[in-house]
Structures are given as structure tokens and as C-alpha cells.
Motif scaffolding. Structure first.
Motif, PDB file in Angstrom:
ATOM      1  N   LEU A  21      45.386  34.457  23.277  1.00 21.60           N
ATOM      2  CA  LEU A  21      46.813  34.769  23.270  1.00 21.60           C
ATOM      3  C   LEU A  21      47.639  33.549  22.875  1.00 21.60           C
ATOM      4  O   LEU A  21      48.661  33.677  22.204  1.00 21.60           O
ATOM      5  N   PHE A  22      47.204  32.363  23.284  1.00 24.21           N
ATOM      6  CA  PHE A  22      47.924  31.147  22.923  1.00 24.21           C
ATOM      7  C   PHE A  22      47.919  30.946  21.406  1.00 24.21           C
ATOM      8  O   PHE A  22      48.950  30.630  20.809  1.00 24.21           O
ATOM      9  N   PHE A  23      46.763  31.142  20.789  1.00 20.35           N
ATOM     10  CA  PHE A  23      46.657  30.920  19.349  1.00 20.35           C
ATOM     11  C   PHE A  23      47.188  32.091  18.521  1.00 20.35           C
ATOM     12  O   PHE A  23      47.660  31.896  17.410  1.00 20.35           O
ATOM     13  N   ALA A  24      47.100  33.315  19.041  1.00 19.96           N
ATOM     14  CA  ALA A  24      47.522  34.482  18.272  1.00 19.96           C
ATOM     15  C   ALA A  24      48.947  34.920  18.592  1.00 19.96           C
ATOM     16  O   ALA A  24      49.428  35.895  18.023  1.00 19.96           O
ATOM     17  N   PHE A  25      49.625  34.225  19.499  1.00 22.22           N
ATOM     18  CA  PHE A  25      50.945  34.676  19.924  1.00 22.22           C
ATOM     19  C   PHE A  25      51.952  34.687  18.781  1.00 22.22           C
ATOM     20  O   PHE A  25      52.771  35.604  18.697  1.00 22.22           O
ATOM     21  N   GLY A  26      51.909  33.702  17.906  1.00 21.79           N
ATOM     22  CA  GLY A  26      52.841  33.668  16.776  1.00 21.79           C
ATOM     23  C   GLY A  26      52.686  34.883  15.886  1.00 21.79           C
ATOM     24  O   GLY A  26      53.673  35.528  15.506  1.00 21.79           O
ATOM     25  N   PHE A  27      51.445  35.212  15.544  1.00 18.62           N
ATOM     26  CA  PHE A  27      51.181  36.399  14.728  1.00 18.62           C
ATOM     27  C   PHE A  27      51.604  37.664  15.448  1.00 18.62           C
ATOM     28  O   PHE A  27      52.240  38.554  14.862  1.00 18.62           O
ATOM     29  N   MET A  28      51.263  37.765  16.721  1.00 17.56           N
ATOM     30  CA  MET A  28      51.572  38.964  17.481  1.00 17.56           C
ATOM     31  C   MET A  28      53.079  39.157  17.623  1.00 17.56           C
ATOM     32  O   MET A  28      53.587  40.279  17.486  1.00 17.56           O
ATOM     33  N   LEU A  29      53.792  38.079  17.873  1.00 13.72           N
ATOM     34  CA  LEU A  29      55.240  38.172  18.010  1.00 13.72           C
ATOM     35  C   LEU A  29      55.882  38.575  16.691  1.00 13.72           C
ATOM     36  O   LEU A  29      56.764  39.443  16.658  1.00 13.72           O
ATOM     37  N   GLN A  30      55.448  37.975  15.595  1.00 13.31           N
ATOM     38  CA  GLN A  30      56.008  38.317  14.291  1.00 13.31           C
ATOM     39  C   GLN A  30      55.708  39.769  13.928  1.00 13.31           C
ATOM     40  O   GLN A  30      56.556  40.475  13.386  1.00 13.31           O
ATOM     41  N   PHE A  31      54.514  40.231  14.228  1.00 17.18           N
ATOM     42  CA  PHE A  31      54.148  41.625  13.956  1.00 17.18           C
ATOM     43  C   PHE A  31      55.030  42.572  14.763  1.00 17.18           C
ATOM     44  O   PHE A  31      55.533  43.575  14.241  1.00 17.18           O
ATOM     45  N   ALA A  32      55.234  42.268  16.034  1.00 19.73           N
ATOM     46  CA  ALA A  32      56.066  43.120  16.893  1.00 19.73           C
ATOM     47  C   ALA A  32      57.524  43.108  16.435  1.00 19.73           C
ATOM     48  O   ALA A  32      58.190  44.150  16.431  1.00 19.73           O
ATOM     49  N   VAL A  33      58.030  41.955  16.036  1.00 16.95           N
ATOM     50  CA  VAL A  33      59.416  41.866  15.560  1.00 16.95           C
ATOM     51  C   VAL A  33      59.574  42.641  14.261  1.00 16.95           C
ATOM     52  O   VAL A  33      60.561  43.376  14.087  1.00 16.95           O
ATOM     53  N   ASP A  34      58.631  42.513  13.344  1.00 14.02           N
ATOM     54  CA  ASP A  34      58.700  43.259  12.085  1.00 14.02           C
ATOM     55  C   ASP A  34      58.670  44.767  12.327  1.00 14.02           C
ATOM     56  O   ASP A  34      59.424  45.524  11.710  1.00 14.02           O
ATOM     57  N   PHE A  35      57.796  45.199  13.222  1.00 14.45           N
ATOM     58  CA  PHE A  35      57.719  46.622  13.539  1.00 14.45           C
ATOM     59  C   PHE A  35      59.034  47.110  14.153  1.00 14.45           C
ATOM     60  O   PHE A  35      59.548  48.174  13.783  1.00 14.45           O
ATOM     61  N   THR A  36      59.588  46.341  15.064  1.00 11.87           N
ATOM     62  CA  THR A  36      60.849  46.722  15.698  1.00 11.87           C
ATOM     63  C   THR A  36      61.983  46.780  14.680  1.00 11.87           C
ATOM     64  O   THR A  36      62.818  47.699  14.719  1.00 11.87           O
ATOM     65  N   GLN A  37      62.010  45.835  13.763  1.00 14.89           N
ATOM     66  CA  GLN A  37      63.039  45.866  12.720  1.00 14.89           C
ATOM     67  C   GLN A  37      62.895  47.097  11.831  1.00 14.89           C
ATOM     68  O   GLN A  37      63.895  47.716  11.450  1.00 14.89           O
ATOM     69  N   ARG A  38      61.668  47.464  11.498  1.00 18.01           N
ATOM     70  CA  ARG A  38      61.460  48.669  10.693  1.00 18.01           C
ATOM     71  C   ARG A  38      61.929  49.915  11.433  1.00 18.01           C
ATOM     72  O   ARG A  38      62.521  50.819  10.832  1.00 18.01           O
ATOM     73  N   VAL A  39      61.673  49.964  12.737  1.00 17.13           N
ATOM     74  CA  VAL A  39      62.116  51.114  13.523  1.00 17.13           C
ATOM     75  C   VAL A  39      63.636  51.178  13.554  1.00 17.13           C
ATOM     76  O   VAL A  39      64.237  52.236  13.332  1.00 17.13           O
ATOM     77  N   PHE A  40      64.292  50.038  13.820  1.00 21.43           N
ATOM     78  CA  PHE A  40      65.751  50.032  13.883  1.00 21.43           C
ATOM     79  C   PHE A  40      66.379  50.286  12.514  1.00 21.43           C
ATOM     80  O   PHE A  40      67.454  50.880  12.431  1.00 21.43           O
TER      81      PHE A  40
END
Length: 89
Positions: free
Chosen positions: A62-81
Motif C-alpha cells: 500500500l505504501f508503494f502503490a498508494f500513488g497509483f491507487m489514489l490517481q486511479f480513484a481520482v480519475d474514476f471519480t472525475q469521470r463519474v462527476f
């Protein structure tokens, strides 16, 4: 919004869940398998032996993948909005 659109967003949501959960789950699975093989080879049947390595690996992944995971979640949320105004059309 029709059925096709709803199914598309349901599929996207499930894909996002799998992508966001898989790094930690794969790491825990790999360590759990390694510990199980070690326990079978050495006849050590301590139940708590597998918890600490799994927790450490999940935290490290989670420490190493957090940047990717956060960016993926933000991109998905932006697409939904971005899609929300199109629902009423």
C-alpha cells in the motif's frame, strides 16, 4: 439513462474495485502461500505466524502503490462527476 449506460458504469465500478484491491490482495496471497509452504516443510503449525508477514507486506504494498491507487480513484471519480450532467439529457 438507459440500461446499457447503467451496466457500463456498473462494469467500470467493479473494474475499479478489482484494480484498487488487487495489489494488496496479491501481496497477501503470495506471502500467505510462502508461509504455508514454510509451515508445511518445518511442521510448525502456529496460526499467528502468518498474520505478521501478511500485515507487513500489505502495508509495504500500500505504501508503494498508494500513488497509483489514489490517481486511479481520482480519475474514476472525475469521470463519474463529468457524466452526471449527461444523465438528464
Amino acid at each position: 439513462m438507459n440500461i446499457d449506460t447503467a451496466l457500463y458504469w456498473l462494469q467500470e465500478m467493479l473494474t475499479a474495485v478489482v484494480v484498487l484491491c488487487s495489489p494488496a490482495m496479491v501481496g497477501a496471497l503470495a506471502v500467505g502461500l510462502a508461509v504455508a509452504i514454510f509451515q508445511a516443510a518445518t511442521s510448525i503449525q502456529e496460526m499467528t505466524l502468518s498474520y505478521i508477514p501478511k500485515m507487513v507486506v500489505v502495508v509495504v504494498v500500500l505504501f508503494f502503490a498508494f500513488g497509483f491507487m489514489l490517481q486511479f480513484a481520482v480519475d474514476f471519480t472525475q469521470r463519474v462527476f463529468d457524466f452526471i450532467p449527461q444523465i438528464t439529457q
